[in-house]
Design a protein around this motif. Structure first.
Motif, PDB file in Angstrom:
ATOM      1  N   SER A   1       0.925  -1.287  -0.044  1.00 42.82           N
ATOM      2  CA  SER A   1       0.130  -0.165   0.115  1.00 42.82           C
ATOM      3  C   SER A   1       0.886   1.288  -0.024  1.00 42.82           C
ATOM      4  CB  SER A   1      -1.145   0.041   1.089  1.00 42.82           C
ATOM      5  OG  SER A   1      -0.203  -0.173   2.248  1.00 42.82           O
ATOM      6  N   GLU A   2       1.933   1.208   0.897  1.00 41.15           N
ATOM      7  CA  GLU A   2       2.937   2.659   0.546  1.00 41.15           C
ATOM      8  C   GLU A   2       3.311   2.610  -0.536  1.00 41.15           C
ATOM      9  OE1 GLU A   2       5.672   2.424   4.784  1.00 41.15           O
ATOM     10  OE2 GLU A   2       5.850   0.728   3.124  1.00 41.15           O
ATOM     11  N   TRP A   3       3.529   1.661  -1.341  1.00 39.39           N
ATOM     12  CA  TRP A   3       4.086   1.596  -2.776  1.00 39.39           C
ATOM     13  C   TRP A   3       2.938   2.117  -3.721  1.00 39.39           C
ATOM     14  CZ3 TRP A   3       3.067  -2.131  -6.776  1.00 39.39           C
ATOM     15  CH2 TRP A   3       3.374  -1.901  -7.839  1.00 39.39           C
ATOM     16  N   GLU A   4       1.866   1.575  -3.599  1.00 37.96           N
ATOM     17  CA  GLU A   4       0.839   1.987  -4.617  1.00 37.96           C
ATOM     18  C   GLU A   4       0.415   3.517  -4.302  1.00 37.96           C
ATOM     19  OE1 GLU A   4      -2.003  -0.926  -3.507  1.00 37.96           O
ATOM     20  OE2 GLU A   4      -1.561  -2.342  -5.197  1.00 37.96           O
ATOM     21  N   ASN A   5       0.399   3.985  -2.986  1.00 41.29           N
ATOM     22  CA  ASN A   5       0.215   5.353  -2.849  1.00 41.29           C
ATOM     23  C   ASN A   5       1.055   6.244  -2.930  1.00 41.29           C
ATOM     24  OD1 ASN A   5      -2.264   4.550  -1.712  1.00 41.29           O
ATOM     25  ND2 ASN A   5      -1.483   4.314   0.274  1.00 41.29           N
ATOM     26  N   ALA A   6       2.518   5.878  -3.320  1.00 39.76           N
ATOM     27  CA  ALA A   6       3.438   6.953  -3.606  1.00 39.76           C
ATOM     28  C   ALA A   6       4.754   6.026  -4.379  1.00 39.76           C
ATOM     29  CB  ALA A   6       3.996   7.627  -2.573  1.00 39.76           C
ATOM     30  N   LYS A   7       4.500   5.704  -5.676  1.00 38.59           N
ATOM     31  CA  LYS A   7       5.514   5.122  -6.249  1.00 38.59           C
ATOM     32  C   LYS A   7       6.914   5.631  -6.429  1.00 38.59           C
ATOM     33  CE  LYS A   7       2.394   1.816  -8.423  1.00 38.59           C
ATOM     34  NZ  LYS A   7       1.657   1.120  -9.582  1.00 38.59           N
TER      35      LYS A   7
ATOM     36  N   ASP B   1       7.993   8.093  -4.980  1.00 38.41           N
ATOM     37  CA  ASP B   1       8.549   8.243  -3.577  1.00 38.41           C
ATOM     38  C   ASP B   1       9.364   7.099  -3.358  1.00 38.41           C
ATOM     39  OD1 ASP B   1       7.429  10.717  -3.512  1.00 38.41           O
ATOM     40  OD2 ASP B   1       6.289  10.338  -1.893  1.00 38.41           O
ATOM     41  N   ALA B   2       8.722   6.046  -3.457  1.00 37.71           N
ATOM     42  CA  ALA B   2       9.651   4.772  -3.002  1.00 37.71           C
ATOM     43  C   ALA B   2      10.861   4.631  -3.965  1.00 37.71           C
ATOM     44  CB  ALA B   2       8.692   3.536  -3.378  1.00 37.71           C
ATOM     45  N   TYR B   3      10.564   4.778  -5.207  1.00 41.08           N
ATOM     46  CA  TYR B   3      11.734   4.556  -6.162  1.00 41.08           C
ATOM     47  C   TYR B   3      12.805   5.636  -5.728  1.00 41.08           C
ATOM     48  CZ  TYR B   3       8.205   2.137  -8.928  1.00 41.08           C
ATOM     49  OH  TYR B   3       7.202   1.312  -9.726  1.00 41.08           O
ATOM     50  N   ASN B   4      12.489   6.826  -5.543  1.00 40.45           N
ATOM     51  CA  ASN B   4      13.433   7.815  -5.102  1.00 40.45           C
ATOM     52  C   ASN B   4      14.237   7.452  -4.005  1.00 40.45           C
ATOM     53  OD1 ASN B   4      12.694   9.391  -7.261  1.00 40.45           O
ATOM     54  ND2 ASN B   4      11.237  10.571  -6.151  1.00 40.45           N
ATOM     55  N   LYS B   5      13.277   7.066  -3.011  1.00 34.47           N
ATOM     56  CA  LYS B   5      13.985   6.497  -1.712  1.00 34.47           C
ATOM     57  C   LYS B   5      15.176   5.265  -1.978  1.00 34.47           C
ATOM     58  CE  LYS B   5      12.716   5.506   3.126  1.00 34.47           C
ATOM     59  NZ  LYS B   5      13.193   4.185   3.567  1.00 34.47           N
ATOM     60  N   VAL B   6      14.973   4.408  -2.662  1.00 32.01           N
ATOM     61  CA  VAL B   6      15.707   3.369  -3.188  1.00 32.01           C
ATOM     62  C   VAL B   6      17.110   4.010  -3.717  1.00 32.01           C
ATOM     63  CG1 VAL B   6      16.258   1.335  -4.717  1.00 32.01           C
ATOM     64  CG2 VAL B   6      14.111   1.785  -3.186  1.00 32.01           C
ATOM     65  N   GLU B   7      16.826   4.813  -4.827  1.00 36.13           N
ATOM     66  CA  GLU B   7      17.997   5.545  -5.556  1.00 36.13           C
ATOM     67  C   GLU B   7      18.656   6.416  -4.500  1.00 36.13           C
ATOM     68  OE1 GLU B   7      16.083   7.330  -8.991  1.00 36.13           O
ATOM     69  OE2 GLU B   7      15.962   5.335  -9.854  1.00 36.13           O
TER      70      GLU B   7
END
Ligand code: ATP
Ligand code: MG
Ligand code: MG
Ligand code: MG
Length: 352
Positions: free
Chosen positions: A156-162, A164-170
């Motif tokens: 759900s975190e990913w679905e709501n802010a994809k 943001d998730a990718y940026n965090k990983v990068e």
């Protein structure tokens, strides 16, 4: 008197087929003069099916279970299957040859605890904590074990802010990175990513298998593994090295290609082996393991160790790393099975 072993195999997880291979191998190795074998198969839809007690060699474990009518639609009814026969008492020990969720993750172990039956391998806590790579890594961090950087998301975190998730990983990990379902094994659902579009694909893929995923910094390193066996006094096997011919040690390399080299013993120095042993035992104790564990590490060219993971029910065919490590340490496959059965009984007796 013969020890009555209930062999639990198959299972609902994506590692069902791996478990089938293992069950076949264990059945072949068990000495029917010493053991009475009672096969219990769990189908991919979660049906529990008890086969006849084995009287001789078998060629197909699936047939064995399906030829029987003693079927139960759900695990809640499973206790009935743990009787040696209708008149007989309960089985002496259960060997859960199950990998992944609903088998290696503490659920089956909990059922066996409630039934007060001895069972091979790790208990509820170690199994469940070891199955969830995020929890496992958090425990290892607390124990001071060296690890690569990691982060995690629920679906759900990913679905709501994809983005943001990718940026965090990068920002936190960069490339290459590895995206994995939090609760699985056999490399199912794992991808190596070197750019944003691969990362997006990898998230989608991993979320098909779990509602929680972990992303790790990718390291360039040798993959070294060791087997730990015991209860309160765990011992380490020799070390082994995995040399995948591919990008990484994925599902195909593990079970289909057969061209991954396993080098046993691994060519590491005595100092490195001692470091490995210390970390493996530390990991075993940190998760309160018992019975057996395969501990997997990375060793960089600079000689730096990282623990990757532990597996509370590692691949267990005679050609899998864990049995091979012990073979080189002086414990052959039938002896290994007997040892694990004895450890199960010992742990059970200590609890009483
Ligand atoms: P199993 O339970 O079958 O051992 P698994 O599904 O739990 O496997 P991992 O062991 O975490 O998966 O990863 C599978 C493989 O992917 C590793 O053996 C290694 O080849 C590669 N790999 C995983 N994580 C990393 C990483 N952080 N850096 C480099 N390679 C990695
Ligand atoms: Mg694993
Ligand atoms: Mg595994
Ligand atoms: Mg692994």
């Amino acid at each position: 008197m013969k020890t009555k072993i209930g062999l639990l195999y198959g299972g609902k997880s994506a590692e069902h087929d791996v478990s089938m291979q293992t069950a076949m191998a264990v059945i072949k190795a068990l000495d029917l003069e010493k053991f009475e074998i009672h096969p219990i198969y769990i189908s991919t839809s979660g049906e529990w099916i008890k086969g006849q007690q084995l009287m001789g060699p078998v060629t197909n474990v699936k047939e064995l279970a399906f030829s029987n009518t003693d079927r139960l639609p759900q695990a809640a009814l499973a206790p009935a299957l743990f009787q040696a026969s209708e008149q007989g008492g309960p089985l002496d020990v259960i060997f859960p040859l199950l990998h992944g969720p609903n088998g290696e993750d503490g659920t089956v172990q909990g059922l066996l605890e409630l039934m007060n039956l001895p069972y091979v391998g790790n208990g509820v806590l170690a199994s469940s904590a070891g199955m969830d790579k995020v929890i496992m890594k958090n425990v290892f961090a607390q124990a001071g074990l060296p690890q690569v950087k990691y982060t995690w998301f629920i679906r759900s975190e990913w679905e709501n802010a994809k983005d943001d998730a990718y940026n965090k990983v990068e920002n936190e990990l960069g490339y290459p990175c590895f995206v994995k379902p939090a609760n699985l094994g056999s490399s199912v659902g794992i991808s190596k990513c070197t750019n944003r579009s691969e990362l997006e694909r990898a998230f989608k893929e991993a979320f098909q298998f779990d509602r929680k995923i972990i992303i790790e910094e990718g390291v360039t390193a040798r993959e070294i593994e060791t087997g730990v066996m015991g209860n309160d006094y765990p011992e380490c096997s020799v070390a082994g090295e995995i040399v995948p011919k591919k990008e990484f040690y994925d599902y195909k390399a593990k079970y289909e290609d057969g061209n991954t080299a396993l080098i046993i013993p691994a060519e590491i120095t005595e100092t490195e082996y001692n470091e490995l042993k210390e970390m493996a035992i530390k990991a075993f104790k940190a998760l309160d393991c018992s019975g057996l564990v395969r501990a997997d590490f990375f060793l960089t060219r600079e000689g730096k160790w990282y623990i990757n993971e532990i597996n509370t029910m590692p691949g267990f065919t005679p050609f899998s790393m864990f049995p091979l490590l012990w073979k080189h340490t002086g414990v052959d496959y039938p002896q290994l099975i007997e040892k694990l059965v004895n450890l199960a009984k010992e742990r059970h007796a200590e609890k009483q």
